[in-house]
Motif scaffolding. Structure first.
Motif, PDB file in Angstrom:
ATOM      1  N   GLU A   1      26.095 -64.670  27.966  1.00  0.00           N
ATOM      2  CA  GLU A   1      26.494 -65.096  29.170  1.00  0.00           C
ATOM      3  C   GLU A   1      25.702 -66.248  30.000  1.00  0.00           C
ATOM      4  O   GLU A   1      24.559 -66.542  29.624  1.00  0.00           O
ATOM      5  N   VAL A   2      26.591 -67.063  30.482  1.00  0.00           N
ATOM      6  CA  VAL A   2      25.793 -68.158  31.274  1.00  0.00           C
ATOM      7  C   VAL A   2      25.939 -67.991  32.662  1.00  0.00           C
ATOM      8  O   VAL A   2      27.229 -67.805  33.121  1.00  0.00           O
ATOM      9  N   ASP A   3      25.057 -68.111  33.451  1.00  0.00           N
ATOM     10  CA  ASP A   3      25.020 -67.708  34.683  1.00  0.00           C
ATOM     11  C   ASP A   3      25.700 -66.568  35.416  1.00  0.00           C
ATOM     12  O   ASP A   3      26.439 -66.074  36.326  1.00  0.00           O
ATOM     13  N   GLY A   4      25.351 -65.577  34.238  1.00  0.00           N
ATOM     14  CA  GLY A   4      25.592 -63.910  34.407  1.00  0.00           C
ATOM     15  C   GLY A   4      27.149 -63.815  33.976  1.00  0.00           C
ATOM     16  O   GLY A   4      27.611 -62.680  34.164  1.00  0.00           O
ATOM     17  N   ARG A   5      28.016 -64.694  33.634  1.00  0.00           N
ATOM     18  CA  ARG A   5      29.346 -64.527  33.017  1.00  0.00           C
ATOM     19  C   ARG A   5      29.213 -64.791  31.680  1.00  0.00           C
ATOM     20  O   ARG A   5      29.170 -65.680  30.768  1.00  0.00           O
ATOM     21  N   PRO A   6      30.060 -63.611  31.026  1.00  0.00           N
ATOM     22  CA  PRO A   6      30.298 -63.546  29.526  1.00  0.00           C
ATOM     23  C   PRO A   6      31.113 -64.711  29.053  1.00  0.00           C
ATOM     24  O   PRO A   6      32.211 -65.146  29.657  1.00  0.00           O
ATOM     25  N   VAL A   7      30.467 -65.563  28.100  1.00  0.00           N
ATOM     26  CA  VAL A   7      31.313 -66.659  27.605  1.00  0.00           C
ATOM     27  C   VAL A   7      31.394 -66.739  26.252  1.00  0.00           C
ATOM     28  O   VAL A   7      32.203 -67.446  25.732  1.00  0.00           O
ATOM     29  N   ALA A   8      30.501 -66.029  25.467  1.00  0.00           N
ATOM     30  CA  ALA A   8      30.700 -65.760  24.149  1.00  0.00           C
ATOM     31  C   ALA A   8      30.439 -64.607  23.362  1.00  0.00           C
ATOM     32  O   ALA A   8      29.688 -63.786  24.165  1.00  0.00           O
ATOM     33  N   PHE A   9      30.715 -64.578  22.342  1.00  0.00           N
ATOM     34  CA  PHE A   9      30.593 -63.090  21.505  1.00  0.00           C
ATOM     35  C   PHE A   9      30.431 -63.251  20.008  1.00  0.00           C
ATOM     36  O   PHE A   9      30.936 -64.309  19.692  1.00  0.00           O
ATOM     37  N   MET A  10      29.665 -62.330  19.373  1.00  0.00           N
ATOM     38  CA  MET A  10      29.544 -62.580  17.789  1.00  0.00           C
ATOM     39  C   MET A  10      29.626 -61.039  17.476  1.00  0.00           C
ATOM     40  O   MET A  10      28.920 -60.308  17.916  1.00  0.00           O
ATOM     41  N   LEU A  11      30.444 -60.573  16.631  1.00  0.00           N
ATOM     42  CA  LEU A  11      30.575 -59.175  16.294  1.00  0.00           C
ATOM     43  C   LEU A  11      30.052 -59.231  14.634  1.00  0.00           C
ATOM     44  O   LEU A  11      30.237 -60.468  14.021  1.00  0.00           O
ATOM     45  N   THR A  12      29.377 -58.431  14.297  1.00  0.00           N
ATOM     46  CA  THR A  12      28.717 -58.186  12.905  1.00  0.00           C
ATOM     47  C   THR A  12      28.964 -56.692  12.431  1.00  0.00           C
ATOM     48  O   THR A  12      28.568 -55.871  13.273  1.00  0.00           O
ATOM     49  N   PHE A  13      29.648 -56.684  11.479  1.00  0.00           N
ATOM     50  CA  PHE A  13      30.001 -55.181  10.964  1.00  0.00           C
ATOM     51  C   PHE A  13      29.098 -55.173   9.501  1.00  0.00           C
ATOM     52  O   PHE A  13      29.111 -55.770   8.591  1.00  0.00           O
ATOM     53  N   PRO A  14      28.335 -53.968   9.478  1.00  0.00           N
ATOM     54  CA  PRO A  14      27.740 -53.543   8.132  1.00  0.00           C
ATOM     55  C   PRO A  14      28.879 -53.368   7.019  1.00  0.00           C
ATOM     56  O   PRO A  14      29.733 -52.736   7.275  1.00  0.00           O
ATOM     57  N   ASP A  15      28.564 -53.729   6.118  1.00  0.00           N
ATOM     58  CA  ASP A  15      29.590 -53.813   4.833  1.00  0.00           C
ATOM     59  C   ASP A  15      29.959 -52.272   4.293  1.00  0.00           C
ATOM     60  O   ASP A  15      28.970 -51.821   3.275  1.00  0.00           O
ATOM     61  N   ILE A  16      31.060 -51.859   5.032  1.00  0.00           N
ATOM     62  CA  ILE A  16      30.993 -50.252   4.466  1.00  0.00           C
ATOM     63  C   ILE A  16      31.492 -50.061   3.165  1.00  0.00           C
ATOM     64  O   ILE A  16      31.472 -49.166   2.744  1.00  0.00           O
ATOM     65  N   ASN A  17      32.066 -51.072   2.559  1.00  0.00           N
ATOM     66  CA  ASN A  17      32.254 -51.106   1.247  1.00  0.00           C
ATOM     67  C   ASN A  17      31.138 -50.826   0.148  1.00  0.00           C
ATOM     68  O   ASN A  17      31.208 -50.073  -0.865  1.00  0.00           O
ATOM     69  N   ASP A  18      29.709 -50.790   0.682  1.00  0.00           N
ATOM     70  CA  ASP A  18      28.561 -50.409  -0.115  1.00  0.00           C
ATOM     71  C   ASP A  18      28.646 -48.920  -0.057  1.00  0.00           C
ATOM     72  O   ASP A  18      28.488 -48.346  -1.051  1.00  0.00           O
ATOM     73  N   ALA A  19      28.909 -48.199   0.897  1.00  0.00           N
ATOM     74  CA  ALA A  19      29.178 -46.658   0.942  1.00  0.00           C
ATOM     75  C   ALA A  19      30.456 -46.467   0.062  1.00  0.00           C
ATOM     76  O   ALA A  19      30.476 -45.480  -0.540  1.00  0.00           O
ATOM     77  N   LEU A  20      31.706 -47.079   0.246  1.00  0.00           N
ATOM     78  CA  LEU A  20      32.735 -46.443  -0.252  1.00  0.00           C
ATOM     79  C   LEU A  20      32.846 -46.708  -1.539  1.00  0.00           C
ATOM     80  O   LEU A  20      33.189 -45.854  -2.706  1.00  0.00           O
ATOM     81  N   ALA A  21      31.879 -47.623  -2.234  1.00  0.00           N
ATOM     82  CA  ALA A  21      31.885 -47.821  -3.623  1.00  0.00           C
ATOM     83  C   ALA A  21      31.040 -46.525  -4.081  1.00  0.00           C
ATOM     84  O   ALA A  21      31.510 -46.376  -5.492  1.00  0.00           O
ATOM     85  N   LYS A  22      30.304 -46.003  -3.274  1.00  0.00           N
ATOM     86  CA  LYS A  22      29.396 -44.863  -4.206  1.00  0.00           C
ATOM     87  C   LYS A  22      30.353 -43.496  -4.180  1.00  0.00           C
ATOM     88  O   LYS A  22      30.171 -42.616  -4.983  1.00  0.00           O
ATOM     89  N   ILE A  23      31.039 -43.652  -2.971  1.00  0.00           N
ATOM     90  CA  ILE A  23      31.908 -42.207  -2.950  1.00  0.00           C
ATOM     91  C   ILE A  23      33.442 -42.308  -3.685  1.00  0.00           C
ATOM     92  O   ILE A  23      34.323 -41.408  -3.567  1.00  0.00           O
ATOM     93  N   ARG A  24      33.685 -43.837  -4.299  1.00  0.00           N
ATOM     94  CA  ARG A  24      35.030 -44.019  -4.799  1.00  0.00           C
ATOM     95  C   ARG A  24      36.007 -43.989  -3.666  1.00  0.00           C
ATOM     96  O   ARG A  24      37.308 -43.532  -4.076  1.00  0.00           O
ATOM     97  N   GLY A  25      35.933 -44.084  -2.350  1.00  0.00           N
ATOM     98  CA  GLY A  25      37.055 -44.093  -1.473  1.00  0.00           C
ATOM     99  C   GLY A  25      37.278 -42.632  -1.033  1.00  0.00           C
ATOM    100  O   GLY A  25      38.275 -42.641  -0.398  1.00  0.00           O
TER     101      GLY A  25
END
Length: 401
Positions: free
Chosen positions: A279-303
């Protein structure tokens, strides 16, 4: 027998050896399931591929469940040889993409192919010809692909980086597909990159000074996404995204139904510490999303969620310790583009996420992307934080005549 003229003026039999290959449309629930299962069978052959959850894949091609179909015409095809499935492809037309300016990559007359898998080059040519014929019949004059199905889902064909597993929501394809597509008369329209980052290492001193300067600026506030206000936060994020990316190649705005759908789908993998709004002066102006790599879990359970995979998945979602981290999306309002503040906000969000991923989740690596090859701002950021390009995806194009 279907035939197609190639650029060299010759005529090639695209049904391959006296109609040995038969292309069948996919129109009902049973056929869609066979379409998905065929793709899974092809993927199982690939080294480093991570099996995905079948029900999620079925949902993506279901007109009743995926809101993409609300503004798109889609036809799926399967290739058969001697009664056995040997390939698949989608042909689709996105009405929102048709409305975009032509100089941004899509625009009037542009259709797409996606979900491309083929047993051999003959099958590949037959599938591409079927998709092209359908698109031409719908009035399209140009085809781009592979894009499966939306540009926001899995765009591009993996052409470099098959030597390691893909991260969440990234495609994984055999290297020889590129040669088959190019041999069918396609040229590369755009290249997408991903960048690998060792998040255990601090950023260079220059970046640290920029971040520290930002924290001293009373106008700037970098905060975590508030999961308790998730719907409102999604609206803020996608509002910034639709503005920030609106001039980018291949941009298509999210529809209201897609906003709601994306919010519901993403909520289980959102951890407040890993997702930022600036936020700049209280106004949202930017974002960044980050996802944990669910493929780590899917590989262990074979989907497979059943019989016991669901328990492992729920535990992982709660605390994905040691998971890789992917930054799929970030954006800064256009009014700040090419400004010092835009890069400062980006570095501040990246540094906060890097530190949280390392300390709370014991993560060691992250991935940024995809990034358009000519997105100079993002390429510069990736270079400045000393990340390394680790994957390359190609989107191909061909005129329909």
């Amino acid at each position: 027998m279907i035939k197609r003229k190639y650029e060299d003026g010759g005529v090639t039999d695209v049904l391959a050896r006296e109609a040995e290959i038969r292309i069948e449309p996919v129109n009902d629930k049973r056929q869609r399931a066979a379409f998905v299962d065929l793709g899974r069978a092809f993927s199982d052959r690939l080294e480093h591929f991570v099996p995905q959850i079948r029900s999620e894949q079925l949902e993506l091609v279901d007109p009743a469940k995926n809101p993409f179909f609300g503004h798109a015409r889609v036809q799926l095809f399967m290739a058969m040889r001697a009664g056995k499935p040997v390939g698949r492809i989608s042909a689709h037309i996105d009405e929102l993409a048709l409305a975009m300016p032509a100089d941004q990559g899509f625009g009037p007359g542009t259709g797409f192919f996606g979900y491309f898998d083929a047993e051999d080059e003959d099958v590949a040519r037959a599938l591409l010809a079927a998709a092209e014929a359908w698109l031409a019949g719908e009035g399209m004059t140009r085809v781009l692909g592979p894009i499966s199905l939306s540009i926001w889902e899995e765009p591009g064909l993996l052409v470099k980086g098959q030597d390691h597993a893909p991260m969440i929501m990234m495609g994984h394809h055999p290297a020889h597909y590129a040669a088959w597509i190019e041999a069918a008369g396609y040229a590369r329209a755009k290249t997408l990159y991903t960048y690998d980052l060792d998040i255990t290492k601090p950023f260079p001193p220059l970046i640290q000074r920029i971040v520290q300067s930002g924290h001293k600026n009373a106008r700037i506030n970098v905060r975590r996404v508030r999961k308790k206000d998730w719907d409102a936060e999604v609206a803020i994020i996608l509002g910034i995204l639709n503005d920030a990316w609106s001039d980018n190649w291949g941009f298509v705005p999210f529809s209201p139904a897609e906003v709601a759908y994306a919010g519901k789908k993403l909520r289980p993998i959102i951890h407040e510490e890993l997702n930022m709004i600036a936020e700049v002066d209280g106004r949202p102006v930017a974002f960044m999303l980050t996802f944990p790599d669910i493929n780590d879990a899917l590989a262990k359970i074979r989907g497979k969620l059943f019989p016991f995979g669901w328990f492992h998945m729920l535990r992982w979602l709660k605390h994905p310790k040691g998971a890789g981290m992917r930054v799929p999306l970030m954006g800064v309002l256009k009014e700040l583009h090419n400004s010092r503040m835009a890069s400062q906000l980006a570095f501040m969000m990246i540094e906060e996420i890097r530190e949280q991923a390392k300390t709370k989740f014991a993560s060691t690596r992250g991935e940024i992307g995809w990034v358009l090859e000519d997105n100079q701002g993002m390429v510069a950021i990736a270079d400045t934080i000393q990340s390394q390009m680790n994957r390359e995806y190609a989107i191909y194009e061909r005129k329909l005549v």
